[in-house]
Write an enzyme that holds these catalytic residues in place. Structure first.
Site, short mmCIF file in Angstrom:
data_model
loop_
_atom_site.label_atom_id
_atom_site.label_comp_id
_atom_site.label_asym_id
_atom_site.label_seq_id
_atom_site.Cartn_x
_atom_site.Cartn_y
_atom_site.Cartn_z
CG ASP A 59 48.20 0.16 -4.25
OD1 ASP A 59 47.72 -0.67 -3.47
OD2 ASP A 59 48.61 1.27 -3.90
CG HIS B 276 41.32 -6.33 0.82
ND1 HIS B 276 40.55 -5.22 1.03
CD2 HIS B 276 40.65 -7.36 1.39
CE1 HIS B 276 39.46 -5.57 1.71
NE2 HIS B 276 39.51 -6.87 1.95
C1 GDG Z 1 45.35 -2.65 0.94
C2 GDG Z 1 45.78 -2.77 -0.53
C3 GDG Z 1 43.66 -1.63 -1.21
C4 GDG Z 1 47.28 6.10 5.46
N1 GDG Z 1 48.09 6.83 6.23
C5 GDG Z 1 47.37 7.31 7.25
C6 GDG Z 1 46.05 6.87 7.08
N2 GDG Z 1 46.03 6.12 5.98
C7 GDG Z 1 44.85 5.40 5.44
C8 GDG Z 1 44.39 6.03 4.16
C9 GDG Z 1 43.74 4.84 3.46
C10 GDG Z 1 44.52 3.65 3.98
O1 GDG Z 1 45.23 4.08 5.13
C11 GDG Z 1 45.54 3.15 2.97
O2 GDG Z 1 44.83 2.43 2.00
P1 GDG Z 1 45.45 1.99 0.60
O3 GDG Z 1 44.36 1.45 -0.23
O4 GDG Z 1 46.07 3.18 -0.05
O5 GDG Z 1 46.62 0.96 0.87
P2 GDG Z 1 46.91 -0.39 1.78
O6 GDG Z 1 47.04 -0.05 3.21
O7 GDG Z 1 48.12 -0.97 1.16
O8 GDG Z 1 45.65 -1.39 1.59
C12 GDG Z 1 45.19 -1.62 -1.34
C13 GDG Z 1 43.25 -1.69 0.26
O9 GDG Z 1 43.88 -2.77 0.94
C14 GDG Z 1 41.73 -1.86 0.39
O10 GDG Z 1 41.29 -2.99 -0.29
O11 GDG Z 1 43.16 -0.45 -1.80
O12 GDG Z 1 45.55 -1.74 -2.70
O13 GDG Z 1 47.21 -2.75 -0.61
O14 GDG Z 1 42.41 4.69 3.85
O15 GDG Z 1 43.50 7.05 4.46
N3 GDG Z 1 45.06 7.22 7.92
C15 GDG Z 1 45.40 8.04 8.96
N4 GDG Z 1 46.66 8.46 9.21
C16 GDG Z 1 47.67 8.14 8.37
O16 GDG Z 1 48.81 8.54 8.62
N5 GDG Z 1 44.41 8.42 9.81
#
Ligand code: GDG
Length: 500
Positions: free
Chosen positions: A386, A173
């Site tokens: 990222d 990921h």
């Molecule tokens: C890893 C990789 C890759 C965030 N704050 C809240 C919340 N979120 C949810 C968002 C989103 C998720 O968390 C964050 O996803 P990201 O992709 O931006 O980042 P990582 O957590 O670092 O994930 C990344 C991912 O895996 C998938 O393969 O894209 O690059 O680092 O869905 O919506 N949700 C809620 N409250 C929050 O305060 N409900």
């Protein structure tokens, strides 16, 4: 789409189970389903063909009780949840240590943040062995085992030692670094060979896949890589390993449905009421040094200095979601961010009329998150690096009127797919990001809509169900020419982003 994949049982393995397990005030175990795209996409496949999800339940309490609670709560689901027990020392050295103080920073090109403690690697191998033992006990020969992410890169090797012959896939990921950076890892050869014990290795982007291929070509004897399109084949000795690029995505339709719900609309109305007559800029990130929050704040300050007409006409809403606070680097980062917000607000606030940054350090509910997505005219998604960044895709999906602007780091995996609509920036280029903020602010409606429409069309087509389906099919397909590149994802250059 799901039905196109074969009906073998699926064994999903991830560091954490997709359920939060904790004791309530009545001392009874409580199980809450996790949210997020991965769970949404994989649970229907598990229900459809049957299977098991294996992972750590998030607590080091006694595992027998937890196994029973998980089995009871999931009795009619059509799939099973099986916990892996970890001790406090294992959580410290495997999860916080090797995973998050070695692999996480190194794979995000931040080698100076790494703590190469040899005991971490030892415990990482032991814990991967533990996961493999649980999988070996639970799986049958015809199952397809799908292992997720950087915590579990050694699992295929451990399973092969245990005599498991099933097909095993792996999806990373986070990014895969370039050869020069990967070479810094003290256990680089063992780790690379461990990855080659999988039958299919999936990366987020072509850039990650290219980095991996460069590493195996340079570091592994007698390896040949051939093919084009989404999935390549590597011959390593007498084994064939498939190597693909599968950009993860979101459940697009559900996002639209939720973003148009009454509660969200009411919250958007309130936000505009409290902060009227200006454009809102959103930053929402987990507390993590890869997300580039200090650089972004510096760029916002630069925009206020160089474009005074923005004063009182824009407000940055920066939400930082608590994460990994036991690791000292994360604690220091929080202090840095809060000092910078204080300085910028101290410098530019117009008493009673305008505060440039509204800062929150907490978790948001889903409704709140969606309301911020919808209410903010501009999003600043500027990680230093990222794997993909789902916030960027969620923001676009929630832009129902297609009038919002996405400013996106070219070092987010999402940039390759969204480069035809986003304003791409280099997050290290403070003036470049400041200029993009200004460009977004003055952008007319027609251009905003054209850009957002292109991005939404792509996210809708290449959604999370496409991602699951293409990964599972790539594991078994006879003819890999049936896997062309995503149509929006035709890299114009070797670095995935446009060059002049
Ligand atoms: C890893 C990789 C890759 C965030 N704050 C809240 C919340 N979120 C949810 C968002 C989103 C998720 O968390 C964050 O996803 P990201 O992709 O931006 O980042 P990582 O957590 O670092 O994930 C990344 C991912 O895996 C998938 O393969 O894209 O690059 O680092 O869905 O919506 N949700 C809620 N409250 C929050 O305060 N409900």
């Amino acid at each position: 789409m799901i039905s196109q994949t074969p009906k073998e049982r699926l064994i999903v393995v991830s560091n954490r189970l997709p359920f939060v397990v904790r004791k309530g005030s009545d001392k009874q175990w409580k199980i809450t389903p996790g949210s997020g795209g991965l769970v949404t996409a994989l649970l229907p496949v598990l229900r459809d063909r049957g299977g098991i999800w294996i992972g750590w339940p998030g607590t080091t309490d006694k595992i027998d009780d937890i196994s029973q609670v998980l089995a009871d709560s999931n009795r009619d689901a059509g799939y099973a949840l099986v916990p892996v027990a970890l001790t406090d020392d294992e959580v410290h050295k495997f999860y916080q240590g090797f995973s998050n103080e070695v692999i996480w920073p190194l794979f995000h090109d931040l080698q100076s943040h790494c703590n190469f403690d040899p005991s971490y690697w030892q415990v990482y191998k032991e814990v991967n062995h533990k996961y493999a033992q649980v999988i070996a006990r639970q799986s049958k020969e015809n199952d397809f085992i799908w292992v997720h992410d950087y915590h579990l890169m050694n699992v295929a090797t451990e399973l092969r030692h245990l005599g498991v012959r099933s097909r095993i896939g792996f999806f990373l990921h986070i990014p895969f670094p370039s050869l020069d950076i990967f070479l810094k890892l003290p256990w680089r050869f063992e780790l690379l060979h461990a990855l080659l014990d999988y039958d299919l290795i999936g990366f987020q982007t072509l850039r990650d896949r290219r980095n991996f291929v460069q590493c195996i070509r340079a570091m592994v004897k007698h390896v040949t890589v051939q093919g084009k399109g989404q999935v390549l084949t590597a011959n390593v000795g007498d084994r064939e390993v498939r190597i693909g690029a599968f950009s993860i995505s979101i459940d697009y339709n559900t996002f639209i449905e939720e973003a148009t719900g009454a509660e969200v609309i009411e919250k958007v109305r309130q936000l505009h009421g409290v902060l009227p007559d200006r454009q809102l800029i959103l930053g929402v990130d987990r507390l993590d040094y890869t997300k580039g929050i200090p650089n972004r704040l510096e760029a916002f300050r630069n925009a206020l200095v160089r474009y005074p007409e923005l004063h009182r006409r824009i407000t940055l809403i920066q939400i930082v979601v608590p994460s990994r606070e036991d690791i000292p680097k994360y604690h220091d980062l929080r202090t840095t961010i809060e000092q910078m917000v204080g300085h910028i607000n101290g410098e530019f606030t117009k008493f009673g009329r305008w505060v440039p940054i509204h800062y929150m350090f907490r978790n948001l509910t889903r409704v709140e998150l969606l309301a911020y997505y919808r209410a903010c005219e501009i999003a600043l998604v500027t990680p230093l690096k990222d794997g993909m960044n789902l916030v960027a895709k969620e923001y676009c999906a929630s832009s129902i009127k297609e009038e919002n602007v996405l400013i996106l780091s070219e070092f987010a995996g999402a940039a390759a797919q969204l480069q035809n609509g986003a304003l791409l920036v280099n997050p290290y280029d403070i003036e470049g990001v400041a200029d993009a903020i200004y460009q977004a602010f003055v952008m007319d409606k027609a251009e905003r809509q054209g850009r957002m429409r292109r991005m939404r069309r792509s996210i809708s087509k290449y959604n999370i169900f496409w991602w699951v389906d293409s990964f599972l099919r790539a594991a078994i397909a006879k003819d890999l020419s049936a896997f062309p590149l995503m149509e929006d994802y035709v890299p114009k250059t070797d670095i995935d982003v446009p060059v002049i």
